[in-house]
Design an enzyme around this catalytic site. Structure first.
Site, mmCIF file in Angstrom:
data_model
loop_
_atom_site.group_PDB
_atom_site.id
_atom_site.type_symbol
_atom_site.label_atom_id
_atom_site.label_comp_id
_atom_site.label_asym_id
_atom_site.label_seq_id
_atom_site.Cartn_x
_atom_site.Cartn_y
_atom_site.Cartn_z
ATOM 1 N N GLN A 100 -2.301 4.493 -1.707
ATOM 2 C CA GLN A 100 -2.037 3.427 -2.411
ATOM 3 C C GLN A 100 -3.086 2.409 -3.270
ATOM 4 O OE1 GLN A 100 -0.179 -0.394 -0.904
ATOM 5 N NE2 GLN A 100 1.707 0.164 -1.697
ATOM 6 N N TYR A 171 1.228 -8.768 -5.993
ATOM 7 C CA TYR A 171 -0.123 -8.371 -6.522
ATOM 8 C C TYR A 171 -0.333 -8.416 -7.923
ATOM 9 C CZ TYR A 171 -1.026 -8.074 -1.596
ATOM 10 O OH TYR A 171 -0.820 -8.547 -0.132
ATOM 11 N N ARG A 222 5.495 1.549 -6.508
ATOM 12 C CA ARG A 222 6.268 0.503 -5.578
ATOM 13 C C ARG A 222 6.551 -0.795 -6.415
ATOM 14 N NH1 ARG A 222 5.183 -1.949 0.409
ATOM 15 N NH2 ARG A 222 6.768 -0.627 1.336
ATOM 16 N N GLY A 313 7.486 1.713 8.715
ATOM 17 C CA GLY A 313 6.397 0.919 8.931
ATOM 18 C C GLY A 313 6.108 0.499 10.108
#
Ligand SMILES: Cc1cc2nc3c(=O)[nH]c(=O)nc-3n(C[C@H](O)[C@H](O)[C@H](O)COP(=O)(O)O)c2cc1C
Length: 361
Positions: A100, A171, A222, A313
């Protein structure tokens, strides 16, 4: 009902042996310079069995994009060597390895990067202690797009099977799409179309690099479907954005949700979960990864009613052999923890705890 043991061949030709992937999770254990540690390699190796793919914790594409100490980096060629060891271990366990990649933007901190944080515009995020960012110049925007390309080139050399562009969780990439953080009046901001320009340019640059790989190399994206700030990304904005994303030769889309079954806050979209609306719009043209709150085999099956792949996760943090247990390869019972308690029960002290608690619990 979808059988999660079915394989899936992605557009690039990368083949996943089943429908389970490890959700990207930073464990804040890299060296001070972002080089992967032996501890991290072991962490992933232990959790790679029985998965179609492992998506690593996020890695910064430039030094000023580093969000926290202990984060992985892919900003320099020096990172490649140790990352090759990581991909070797993941492959050894029989899973595909996806890196990622991101830039933290205004979620970074001067204490970590040594310079004023940057973003689409000079607007601070809405959390206590958030720093005022400096607006990126147009030249810097072009450099950043190139940095995502260079990160992809490095991921290819390091033996990854793909990269996931982190356009979620507030982000930098999301900061360009968000009307809260992007107040620009040039070609990179303003209308929805202009706010989408940076994410789409990053995707194009990364896809170009992936095509040079000389082997199947996947590119995923994502995103977070809404923001609670005022102004903020509305669910309808994300549904519009999805139609743009569908035009790109992406291998998959990954929607970041706290719980895969969660509904949006928009009155017009209350009939089903966000995941279900998104899946409907994609109409099988791009595989969708759903995530959030998967703790049992039944959760995996319920999630896969509205997605092609299920990301796991926290359950993998507490129960590294969870995929082998639910597929019957191991006969031991999966560890059951109440939702939201998994991070608290981690054996390692997690400096990200407060941040993560706010975001994911
Ligand atoms: C320890 C931890 C670290 C995380 N780091 C990342 C990350 O680096 N990138 C990202 O996109 N999401 C990150 N997330 C979010 C997860 O990918 C996932 O969306 C979230 O934990 C919900 O899924 P779960 O209920 O199965 O844990 C992190 C979550 C946790 C718990």
């Amino acid at each position: 009902m979808m059988n999660f043991n079915q394989s899936l061949k992605l557009r690039s030709g990368v083949e996943l042996k089943n429908r389970l992937v490890m959700a990207p999770m930073t464990i804040v254990s890299s060296f001070h310079d972002g080089i992967v540690t032996q501890e991290e390699i072991q962490h992933y190796a232990k959790r790679s069995k029985g998965l179609g793919a492992v998506i690593t914790g996020t890695a910064n594409v430039t030094d000023n994009g580093k969000g926290w100490a202990g984060e992985l980096t892919i900003a320099t060629d020096e990172a490649i060597g140790r990352l090759s060891e990581l991909t070797g271990e993941i492959h050894e366990a029989g899973s595909k390895a996806i890196l990622q990649i991101f830039h933290a933007g205004r979620m970074a901190s001067m204490k970590v990067t040594g310079e004023q944080v940057v973003s689409a515009s000079g607007v601070a995020a809405e959390f206590a202690g958030a720093e005022l960012p400096r607006e990126l110049t147009t030249a810097e925007i072009s450099e950043l797009i190139e940095a995502f390309g260079q990160a992809t080139r490095r991921a290819i050399i390091a033996g990854f099977d793909g990269v996931e562009i982190h356009g979620a969780n507030g982000y930098l990439i999301q900061q360009f799409f968000s009307p809260h953080s992007n107040r620009r009046t040039d070609e990179w901001g303003g209308s929805l179309e202009k706010r989408a320009k940076f994410p789409l340019a990053v995707i194009d640059r990364v896809l170009f690099e992936a095509e040079q790989a000389g082997r199947p190399f996947a590119v995923g994206y994502r995103f977070s479907p809404l923001e609670v700030t005022e102004p903020g990304i509305q669910f309808a904005d994300s549904l519009w954005f999805l139609k743009e994303l569908k035009k790109k030769k992406l291998d998959y889309l990954h929607v970041s949700l706290r719980h895969f079954d969660r509904k949006s806050n928009a009155l017009a979209y209350q009939e089903k979960s966000q995941l279900a609306y998104i899946h409907e719009i994609l109409a099988g043209e791009i595989p969708l990864i759903g995530v959030g709150g998967v703790r049992t085999k039944a959760d995996v099956e319920a999630l896969l009613e509205n997605a092609e792949l299920a990301a796991i996760g926290q359950q993998l943090l507490v129960d590294p052999e969870f995929p082998l247990k639910i597929s019957g390869e191991l006969t031991t019972t999966p560890v059951e923890k109440p939702f939201g308690k998994a991070i608290k029960d981690l054996p390692m002290p997690h400096p990200m705890f407060k941040y993560l608690e706010r975001r994911y619990q």
